[in-house]
Scaffold this motif. Structure first.
Motif, PDB file in Angstrom:
ATOM      1  N   GLU A   1      -3.642 -10.717  -0.971  1.00  0.00           N
ATOM      2  CA  GLU A   1      -5.179  -9.868  -0.338  1.00  0.00           C
ATOM      3  C   GLU A   1      -5.420 -11.027  -0.232  1.00  0.00           C
ATOM      4  O   GLU A   1      -6.787 -11.860   1.084  1.00  0.00           O
ATOM      5  CB  GLU A   1      -5.628  -8.813  -0.400  1.00  0.00           C
ATOM      6  CG  GLU A   1      -4.798  -7.442  -0.168  1.00  0.00           C
ATOM      7  CD  GLU A   1      -5.909  -6.062  -1.266  1.00  0.00           C
ATOM      8  OE1 GLU A   1      -6.286  -6.408  -1.871  1.00  0.00           O
ATOM      9  OE2 GLU A   1      -5.726  -5.781  -0.356  1.00  0.00           O
TER      10      GLU A   1
ATOM     11  N   ARG B   1      -7.110  -2.924   8.780  1.00  0.00           N
ATOM     12  CA  ARG B   1      -7.069  -1.901   9.133  1.00  0.00           C
ATOM     13  C   ARG B   1      -7.566  -0.990  10.039  1.00  0.00           C
ATOM     14  O   ARG B   1      -7.442   0.779  10.753  1.00  0.00           O
ATOM     15  CB  ARG B   1      -6.553  -1.304   7.866  1.00  0.00           C
ATOM     16  CG  ARG B   1      -5.510  -2.077   6.824  1.00  0.00           C
ATOM     17  CD  ARG B   1      -5.148  -1.063   5.713  1.00  0.00           C
ATOM     18  NE  ARG B   1      -5.588  -0.817   4.994  1.00  0.00           N
ATOM     19  CZ  ARG B   1      -6.917  -0.928   4.596  1.00  0.00           C
ATOM     20  NH1 ARG B   1      -6.256  -2.308   3.783  1.00  0.00           N
ATOM     21  NH2 ARG B   1      -7.541  -0.799   2.917  1.00  0.00           N
TER      22      ARG B   1
ATOM     23  N   ASP C   1     -10.751  -9.744   5.513  1.00  0.00           N
ATOM     24  CA  ASP C   1     -10.528  -8.765   4.943  1.00  0.00           C
ATOM     25  C   ASP C   1      -9.734  -7.631   5.409  1.00  0.00           C
ATOM     26  O   ASP C   1      -9.735  -6.994   6.663  1.00  0.00           O
ATOM     27  CB  ASP C   1     -11.848  -8.400   5.124  1.00  0.00           C
ATOM     28  CG  ASP C   1     -12.191  -7.457   4.035  1.00  0.00           C
ATOM     29  OD1 ASP C   1     -11.291  -7.111   3.344  1.00  0.00           O
ATOM     30  OD2 ASP C   1     -13.437  -6.774   4.012  1.00  0.00           O
TER      31      ASP C   1
ATOM     32  N   LYS D   1      -9.096  -4.875   4.698  1.00  0.00           N
ATOM     33  CA  LYS D   1      -9.808  -3.311   4.924  1.00  0.00           C
ATOM     34  C   LYS D   1     -10.064  -3.872   5.809  1.00  0.00           C
ATOM     35  O   LYS D   1      -9.925  -2.774   7.045  1.00  0.00           O
ATOM     36  CB  LYS D   1     -10.440  -2.903   3.877  1.00  0.00           C
ATOM     37  CG  LYS D   1     -11.445  -1.906   4.188  1.00  0.00           C
ATOM     38  CD  LYS D   1     -12.245  -1.680   2.837  1.00  0.00           C
ATOM     39  CE  LYS D   1     -12.980  -0.193   3.127  1.00  0.00           C
ATOM     40  NZ  LYS D   1     -13.985   0.155   1.944  1.00  0.00           N
TER      41      LYS D   1
ATOM     42  N   ARG E   1       0.983  -0.941  -0.034  1.00  0.00           N
ATOM     43  CA  ARG E   1       0.206  -0.390   0.006  1.00  0.00           C
ATOM     44  C   ARG E   1       0.905   1.688   0.039  1.00  0.00           C
ATOM     45  O   ARG E   1       0.841   2.834  -0.703  1.00  0.00           O
ATOM     46  CB  ARG E   1      -0.954   0.171   1.410  1.00  0.00           C
ATOM     47  CG  ARG E   1      -2.421  -0.352   1.218  1.00  0.00           C
ATOM     48  CD  ARG E   1      -2.859  -0.597   2.114  1.00  0.00           C
ATOM     49  NE  ARG E   1      -2.958   0.103   2.395  1.00  0.00           N
ATOM     50  CZ  ARG E   1      -4.408   1.080   2.044  1.00  0.00           C
ATOM     51  NH1 ARG E   1      -5.095   0.241   0.895  1.00  0.00           N
ATOM     52  NH2 ARG E   1      -4.391   2.682   2.435  1.00  0.00           N
TER      53      ARG E   1
END
Length: 319
Positions: free
Chosen positions: A150, A164, A159, A161, A105
């Motif tokens: 991922e 985070r 997941d 996302k 990222r």
């Protein structure tokens, strides 16, 4: 005169020695089976008599079930950067995947900025087209790499996302449920957990995620459950039993004796006409007494065969 009795005797003897006419043997009627084994047609009503039926019906059923699980990860605050979250996995390989995702990222953001800068330089004649292509390639490589990492996390029930933004001081429990229980599970459902380390306590959790695929071998679906862990007593790797909420309502049911299982799939046989029977694939739920919940495959009042089902299994599947 003496020859006449002898002649008569010879005539009778010849008649006795003549071969008797053969009686025609009637062929035994047999059921007709479709090529795929789904439909069975019987030649007469007599052969249908052993296969008695009961109607499928709606019944008020109380459903609850449990599944084994384990603490696959715990979320804590970073000591150096309190606004950041650290995810501690019980599997070192998943830790590597998550760390790689975070790095990708950052790299993607850097490569995007670099690409924009080079494009601006090219617009002013200070960079070549080759430099633009190289920057685009580096960005594409980073984007491809993050997809792979991922996917690995998602297969494990996570997941990226959601990780985070997960709440600090939370544990993430992963458990698997059978495919036939999936109909009573949904994201957001509250459940209770009992941990082996604390057998006399109950912890409350909530389903955060239901995996997007069913395991081809086990026919299980992974769930991720978040549980508050303010005092840090629950640790990554601990085992738990997850008890899912009780649901009451009207469910389609049939007799347990009607179900046959072939290669991990469940079937029933339904009478569709005076002399015809059809095989149906069904998804089953919980069993209550002599009835079993049918989540799909039957309609109300379908005439489900409940006697001599193994004979139909042999006819339908060829053994």
């Amino acid at each position: 005169m003496t020859f006449r009795p002898i002649l008569i005797g010879l005539v009778f003897l010849a008649m006795a020695c003549q071969e008797k006419p053969k009686t025609a043997v009637k062929s035994i009627p047999r059921p007709t089976i479709s090529t795929d084994g789904v439909r069975i047609m019987f030649p007469d009503l007599v052969m249908m008599r052993p296969f008695t039926t009961q109607p499928a019906r709606l019944a008020a059923i109380r459903t609850d079930f449990s599944a084994p699980g384990h603490v696959a990860a715990m979320v804590v605050r970073s000591v150096e950067t309190p606004s950041e979250r650290l995810v501690l996995f019980d599997d070192p390989g998943l830790s590597d995947n998550y760390t790689a995702i975070l790095q990708h990222r950052n790299n993607i953001q850097t490569q995007k900025g670099n690409l924009d800068r080079i494009k601006d330089l090219q617009a002013h004649g200070a960079a070549s087209g080759k430099e633009v292509i190289e920057a685009q390639t580096q960005l594409a490589n980073e984007e491809a790499a993050i997809i792979s990492d991922e996917a690995t996390l998602k297969l494990a029930g996570f997941d990226p996302k959601a990780l985070r933004v997960a709440r600090p001081n939370t544990i993430l429990v992963v458990c698997e449920i059978p495919e036939n229980q999936f109909g009573s599970i949904r994201q957001g459902l509250v459940c209770t957990l009992n941990f082996t380390a604390f057998p006399n306590e109950r912890f409350v959790g909530r389903i955060d995620n239901v995996n997007d695929y069913v395991d081809n071998t086990t026919r299980q679906i992974k769930l991720r459950i978040s549980v508050a862990n303010p005092d840090g007593r629950l640790k990554a790797g601990m085992f738990a039993t997850v008890q899912f909420g009780v649901t009451e309502g009207n469910f389609m049911t049939t007799s347990r004796d009607a179900v046959v299982t072939v290669q991990g799939r469940d079937y029933v046989f339904v009478q569709t006409g005076p002399q015809s029977i059809e095989r149906r694939a069904v998804q089953l739920g919980q069993q209550r007494d002599d009835r079993v919940v049918v989540q799909s495959g039957l309609k109300v009042n379908d005439k489900v065969v409940t006697a001599n089902v193994l004979q139909l299994k042999g006819l339908s599947f060829g053994y």
